[in-house]
Design a protein around this motif. Structure first.
Motif, PDB file in Angstrom:
ATOM      1  N   ILE A 110       0.850  -1.185   0.000  1.00 21.69           N
ATOM      2  CA  ILE A 110       0.000   0.000   0.000  1.00 21.69           C
ATOM      3  C   ILE A 110       0.889   1.239   0.000  1.00 21.69           C
ATOM      4  O   ILE A 110       1.728   1.416   0.887  1.00 21.69           O
ATOM      5  CB  ILE A 110      -0.937   0.014   1.234  1.00 21.69           C
ATOM      6  N   ARG A 111       0.714   2.062  -0.990  1.00 24.97           N
ATOM      7  CA  ARG A 111       1.546   3.259  -1.121  1.00 24.97           C
ATOM      8  C   ARG A 111       1.326   4.191   0.075  1.00 24.97           C
ATOM      9  O   ARG A 111       0.210   4.434   0.479  1.00 24.97           O
ATOM     10  CB  ARG A 111       1.221   4.003  -2.405  1.00 24.97           C
ATOM     11  N   GLY A 112       2.430   4.664   0.644  1.00 28.43           N
ATOM     12  CA  GLY A 112       2.366   5.578   1.778  1.00 28.43           C
ATOM     13  C   GLY A 112       2.223   4.881   3.111  1.00 28.43           C
ATOM     14  O   GLY A 112       2.174   5.512   4.162  1.00 28.43           O
ATOM     15  N   SER A 113       2.176   3.554   3.103  1.00 24.49           N
ATOM     16  CA  SER A 113       2.014   2.802   4.344  1.00 24.49           C
ATOM     17  C   SER A 113       3.297   2.839   5.170  1.00 24.49           C
ATOM     18  O   SER A 113       4.398   2.739   4.647  1.00 24.49           O
ATOM     19  CB  SER A 113       1.664   1.339   4.021  1.00 24.49           C
ATOM     20  N   GLN A 114       3.134   2.985   6.475  1.00 20.96           N
ATOM     21  CA  GLN A 114       4.268   2.956   7.393  1.00 20.96           C
ATOM     22  C   GLN A 114       4.508   1.537   7.914  1.00 20.96           C
ATOM     23  O   GLN A 114       5.403   1.305   8.706  1.00 20.96           O
ATOM     24  CB  GLN A 114       4.006   3.900   8.583  1.00 20.96           C
ATOM     25  N   PHE A 115       3.682   0.602   7.478  1.00 24.92           N
ATOM     26  CA  PHE A 115       3.759  -0.779   7.951  1.00 24.92           C
ATOM     27  C   PHE A 115       5.018  -1.467   7.450  1.00 24.92           C
ATOM     28  O   PHE A 115       5.356  -1.380   6.278  1.00 24.92           O
ATOM     29  CB  PHE A 115       2.535  -1.571   7.461  1.00 24.92           C
ATOM     30  N   THR A 116       5.716  -2.124   8.360  1.00 24.21           N
ATOM     31  CA  THR A 116       6.828  -2.980   7.951  1.00 24.21           C
ATOM     32  C   THR A 116       6.587  -4.367   8.523  1.00 24.21           C
ATOM     33  O   THR A 116       6.294  -4.528   9.705  1.00 24.21           O
ATOM     34  CB  THR A 116       8.206  -2.458   8.432  1.00 24.21           C
ATOM     35  N   LYS A 117       6.679  -5.337   7.668  1.00 16.86           N
ATOM     36  CA  LYS A 117       6.432  -6.727   8.065  1.00 16.86           C
ATOM     37  C   LYS A 117       7.427  -7.161   9.143  1.00 16.86           C
ATOM     38  O   LYS A 117       7.060  -7.843  10.092  1.00 16.86           O
ATOM     39  CB  LYS A 117       6.541  -7.617   6.824  1.00 16.86           C
ATOM     40  N   LYS A 118       8.674  -6.742   9.008  1.00 17.78           N
ATOM     41  CA  LYS A 118       9.714  -7.133   9.959  1.00 17.78           C
ATOM     42  C   LYS A 118       9.371  -6.660  11.377  1.00 17.78           C
ATOM     43  O   LYS A 118       9.454  -7.442  12.328  1.00 17.78           O
ATOM     44  CB  LYS A 118      11.055  -6.551   9.526  1.00 17.78           C
ATOM     45  N   ASP A 119       8.975  -5.394  11.527  1.00 17.94           N
ATOM     46  CA  ASP A 119       8.620  -4.877  12.854  1.00 17.94           C
ATOM     47  C   ASP A 119       7.421  -5.618  13.433  1.00 17.94           C
ATOM     48  O   ASP A 119       7.373  -5.944  14.619  1.00 17.94           O
ATOM     49  CB  ASP A 119       8.316  -3.376  12.785  1.00 17.94           C
ATOM     50  N   PHE A 120       6.432  -5.887  12.583  1.00 17.48           N
ATOM     51  CA  PHE A 120       5.239  -6.598  13.027  1.00 17.48           C
ATOM     52  C   PHE A 120       5.588  -8.006  13.514  1.00 17.48           C
ATOM     53  O   PHE A 120       5.154  -8.436  14.577  1.00 17.48           O
ATOM     54  CB  PHE A 120       4.221  -6.653  11.882  1.00 17.48           C
ATOM     55  N   LEU A 121       6.412  -8.714  12.737  1.00 15.57           N
ATOM     56  CA  LEU A 121       6.797 -10.075  13.120  1.00 15.57           C
ATOM     57  C   LEU A 121       7.650 -10.082  14.376  1.00 15.57           C
ATOM     58  O   LEU A 121       7.536 -10.988  15.212  1.00 15.57           O
ATOM     59  CB  LEU A 121       7.524 -10.767  11.965  1.00 15.57           C
ATOM     60  N   ASN A 122       8.498  -9.076  14.557  1.00 11.57           N
ATOM     61  CA  ASN A 122       9.276  -8.975  15.789  1.00 11.57           C
ATOM     62  C   ASN A 122       8.363  -8.782  16.997  1.00 11.57           C
ATOM     63  O   ASN A 122       8.580  -9.385  18.049  1.00 11.57           O
ATOM     64  CB  ASN A 122      10.281  -7.822  15.707  1.00 11.57           C
ATOM     65  N   GLU A 123       7.337  -7.962  16.839  1.00 12.14           N
ATOM     66  CA  GLU A 123       6.400  -7.738  17.934  1.00 12.14           C
ATOM     67  C   GLU A 123       5.606  -9.010  18.248  1.00 12.14           C
ATOM     68  O   GLU A 123       5.406  -9.368  19.405  1.00 12.14           O
ATOM     69  CB  GLU A 123       5.449  -6.590  17.593  1.00 12.14           C
ATOM     70  N   ILE A 124       5.171  -9.710  17.203  1.00 10.74           N
ATOM     71  CA  ILE A 124       4.451 -10.969  17.414  1.00 10.74           C
ATOM     72  C   ILE A 124       5.353 -11.985  18.124  1.00 10.74           C
ATOM     73  O   ILE A 124       4.917 -12.680  19.040  1.00 10.74           O
ATOM     74  CB  ILE A 124       3.922 -11.549  16.084  1.00 10.74           C
ATOM     75  N   SER A 125       6.611 -12.073  17.721  1.00  8.78           N
ATOM     76  CA  SER A 125       7.548 -13.010  18.352  1.00  8.78           C
ATOM     77  C   SER A 125       7.691 -12.720  19.835  1.00  8.78           C
ATOM     78  O   SER A 125       7.694 -13.636  20.667  1.00  8.78           O
ATOM     79  CB  SER A 125       8.918 -12.934  17.681  1.00  8.78           C
ATOM     80  N   ALA A 126       7.812 -11.445  20.178  1.00  7.05           N
ATOM     81  CA  ALA A 126       7.946 -11.069  21.589  1.00  7.05           C
ATOM     82  C   ALA A 126       6.681 -11.422  22.369  1.00  7.05           C
ATOM     83  O   ALA A 126       6.755 -11.956  23.477  1.00  7.05           O
ATOM     84  CB  ALA A 126       8.255  -9.578  21.698  1.00  7.05           C
ATOM     85  N   LEU A 127       5.511 -11.155  21.783  1.00  9.25           N
ATOM     86  CA  LEU A 127       4.253 -11.484  22.451  1.00  9.25           C
ATOM     87  C   LEU A 127       4.082 -12.993  22.628  1.00  9.25           C
ATOM     88  O   LEU A 127       3.606 -13.462  23.670  1.00  9.25           O
ATOM     89  CB  LEU A 127       3.070 -10.909  21.672  1.00  9.25           C
ATOM     90  N   MET A 128       4.468 -13.770  21.611  1.00  8.81           N
ATOM     91  CA  MET A 128       4.378 -15.235  21.706  1.00  8.81           C
ATOM     92  C   MET A 128       5.316 -15.773  22.791  1.00  8.81           C
ATOM     93  O   MET A 128       4.952 -16.676  23.542  1.00  8.81           O
ATOM     94  CB  MET A 128       4.700 -15.886  20.361  1.00  8.81           C
TER      95      MET A 128
END
Length: 151
Positions: A110-128
């Motif tokens: 999505i153009r202009g998105s601030q989302f990064t898959k790497k940051d999201f997966l790092n956060e999920i890993s920490a929560l898990m």
């Protein structure tokens, strides 16, 4: 993004996401154990558990919409009709299901998105890791109450 939107009289989704391009996604999130003994299978393959739960989530979503009939919201009906329902499944080891990976990949495009898959997966890993540690500690405390000192 709306959490727990009402889709019909008796069912709420986990997440409703409306994108600027007009696409609406309904996410049902699930976490499943991927151990072969839990799945009652002999030939375990990576992603098998997530795939099973994705099928279960899709079937359950369709069943609930059919049961509610006229009480289903237009958002839910449109998501079902346009394949905008996402069974977002995560295995207990941290592996994402195919549908979850596909969904995350679409967000990165999505153009202009601030989302990064790497940051999201790092956060999920920490929560898990945190959730796994809590479950282990709770199990040890229960065992200690039942049989005395465990450690």
């Amino acid at each position: 993004v709306t959490t727990e939107p009402l889709l019909c009289n008796l069912h709420r989704a986990d997440v409703l996401m409306r994108q600027a391009n007009g696409i609406t996604r309904i996410l049902e999130v699930g976490i499943t154990s991927c151990f072969a003994t839990n799945l009652n299978v002999q030939n375990w393959e990576p992603g098998f558990a997530a795939g099973m739960m994705e099928i279960e989530k899709r079937t359950d979503f369709a069943r609930k919409l059919l049961a509610e009939g006229a009480n289903v919201t237009d958002t839910a009906r449109n998501a079902a009709d346009n394949n905008e329902f996402v069974p977002f499944v995560l295995e207990s080891t941290g592996r994402l299901g195919v549908e979850a990976r596909r969904f995350l990949d679409s967000l990165t495009k999505i153009r202009g998105s601030q989302f990064t898959k790497k940051d999201f997966l790092n956060e999920i890993s920490a929560l898990m890791a945190l959730a796994s540690a809590r479950m282990r500690l709770n199990g040890l405390l229960r065992a200690e109450r039942l049989i005395g000192s465990v450690v």
